[in-house]
Design an enzyme around this catalytic site. Structure first.
Site, PDB file in Angstrom:
ATOM      1  N   ARG A  56      42.031  19.490  33.910  1.00 62.57           N
ATOM      2  CA  ARG A  56      41.604  18.779  35.117  1.00 62.57           C
ATOM      3  C   ARG A  56      41.248  19.742  36.244  1.00 62.57           C
ATOM      4  NH1 ARG A  56      45.913  16.380  36.162  1.00 62.57           N
ATOM      5  NH2 ARG A  56      46.446  17.289  38.175  1.00 62.57           N
ATOM      6  N   TYR A 109      21.813   4.438  50.006  1.00 57.26           N
ATOM      7  CA  TYR A 109      22.229   3.834  48.739  1.00 57.26           C
ATOM      8  C   TYR A 109      23.377   2.857  48.971  1.00 57.26           C
ATOM      9  CZ  TYR A 109      23.972   3.673  43.903  1.00 57.26           C
ATOM     10  OH  TYR A 109      24.409   3.262  42.669  1.00 57.26           O
ATOM     11  N   ASP A 178      22.562  13.587  51.191  1.00 51.45           N
ATOM     12  CA  ASP A 178      22.357  13.103  49.828  1.00 51.45           C
ATOM     13  C   ASP A 178      20.954  13.523  49.417  1.00 51.45           C
ATOM     14  OD1 ASP A 178      21.779  11.665  47.499  1.00 51.45           O
ATOM     15  OD2 ASP A 178      23.061   9.987  48.077  1.00 51.45           O
ATOM     16  N   LYS A 203      20.436  11.330  37.915  1.00 53.73           N
ATOM     17  CA  LYS A 203      19.030  11.027  38.148  1.00 53.73           C
ATOM     18  C   LYS A 203      18.145  12.200  37.717  1.00 53.73           C
ATOM     19  CE  LYS A 203      20.416   7.189  40.301  1.00 53.73           C
ATOM     20  NZ  LYS A 203      21.871   7.382  40.427  1.00 53.73           N
TER      21      LYS A 203
END
Length: 376
Positions: A56, A109, A178, A203
């Protein structure tokens, strides 16, 4: 990146950079890009100061991907995440405390906007303004963090990153951008002064519509460590297979972006006079073009427009032969959707967000025009 590419960094093109980004030094009989490392734990005797201790915390496959994205971002510390929203949340929720003011775009978004309630539940104050016209500048007084999304999703408005960042820093605020739609080869927020560059690598960065991933880039080691600690404590880590697939896909990033941008421009030009509300920052008469041309190197793959109502938009989408109906963008395969079906964006019922892929330009344009003829 190998030593030769590192020495040539200042002169190589984006395609060369993307092909070699994050690759380890050449080693005889070893692959150019090592395969994914699947490990929940590592051999760990004695002291725990090594680079890989627990799954992790770190992973060699993440290391190479983060190194690659760092090179694409123009030099930065990069922290990879399991999704774009994991990256978005890591910045917003790790940087805001009770009483802090966070400035968000009201047209970004929808899932980012949904974090407003979470921030307020922590005691933060959230102010919102549109992306267009640099409207967030009016809300900077006392702010801790300013979040920009440019071009905005889905309307494709653009704000001046450098101008807002200068004003935000003067007011004592951090700035996060972003950069999902542009990618680092289309726009580099850190070079425009921003403190964070954030993206959904689901994306265009990975570009094949087959994985979920995100990243945060910053040139401030303290900010990077805070984001990295957030990832560790909430467990929003990327899978090694996803990280490897994304790194492999970077080799074609410039090729994909160039073809997508060219196709998007051709499609936008073909739609002139045929649809309402046509938006693409690359069009010289687009309201965002002047600012976009100053700060973007490529204008992206998304075109938006409005058809006369929900039924017309659905007929259009159903008549497309080469284009899939899907809600993401940035893939090599063109996709489109009637964005209003989700109910979270302030768009008209016939608003279409069109993600342009890498199909042959003439085939794609012909398919859109034949579908449009059956619609209006």
């Amino acid at each position: 990146m190998g030593r030769g590419l590192e020495e040539a960094r200042v002169t190589i093109g984006d395609g060369t950079l993307a092909v070699g980004a994050g690759r380890p030094e050449a080693e005889n009989f070893a692959p150019g890009l090592p395969g994914p490392v699947f490990a929940a734990h590592y051999h760990l005797a004695g002291e725990t100061g090594g680079p890989y201790t627990y799954g992790r915390d770190s992973n060699p496959t993440w290391t190479l991907l983060e190194r690659a994205i760092s090179e694409l971002e123009g030099g930065a510390e990069v922290v990879s995440f399991s999704s774009g929203m994991a990256a978005v949340a890591a910045v917003l929720l790790s940087q805001a405390r009770a009483g802090d003011v966070v400035v968000l775009p009201n047209d970004c978004y929808m899932a980012t906007r949904e974090l407003k309630e979470r921030l307020e539940s922590y005691g933060a104050v959230v102010r919102m303004a549109p992306t267009g016209g640099d409207a967030q500048i009016a809300l900077l007084d006392g702010a801790r963090l300013v979040w920009l999304e440019t071009p905005s999703n889905p309307r494709l408005d653009v704000c001046d990153i450098a101008r807002i960042t200068e004003a935000a820093h003067a007011a004592g605020a951090l700035v996060a951008v972003d950069n999902t739609l542009a990618t680092p080869l289309g726009q580099r927020p850190l070079e425009l002064g921003a403190d964070f560059s954030v993206a959904s690598d689901t994306k265009a960065l990975s570009g094949h519509g087959d994985l979920l991933l995100g990243h945060v880039a910053t040139r401030n080691p303290e900010l990077a460590e805070g984001v990295r600690l957030w990832r560790k404590t909430v467990g929003a880590i990327p899978g090694p297979m996803e990280a490897w697939l994304a790194h492999r896909s970077l080799a074609t990033l410039e090729l994909r972006l160039e073809r997508q941008a060219a196709n998007a421009m051709a499609l936008a030009e073909a739609l002139r006079g045929r649809v309402d509300g046509l938006r693409y920052p690359g069009l010289p008469d687009d309201p965002s073009h002047e600012v976009a041309a100053r700060q973007m190197r490529r204008f992206g793959c998304v075109v938006s427009f409005t058809l006369p109502g929900e039924a017309a938009a659905e007929r259009f989408l159903g008549s497309l032969r080469l284009v899939m109906q899907a809600t993401s963008f940035g893939s090599v395969h063109s996709s489109a959707e009637r964005r209003g079906r989700w109910g979270g964006d302030a768009v008209e019922p016939g608003f279409v967000r069109f993600s342009v892929g890498v199909e042959n330009t003439e085939d794609l344009v012909a398919d859109v025009l034949q579908a449009l003829e059956k619609t209006v």
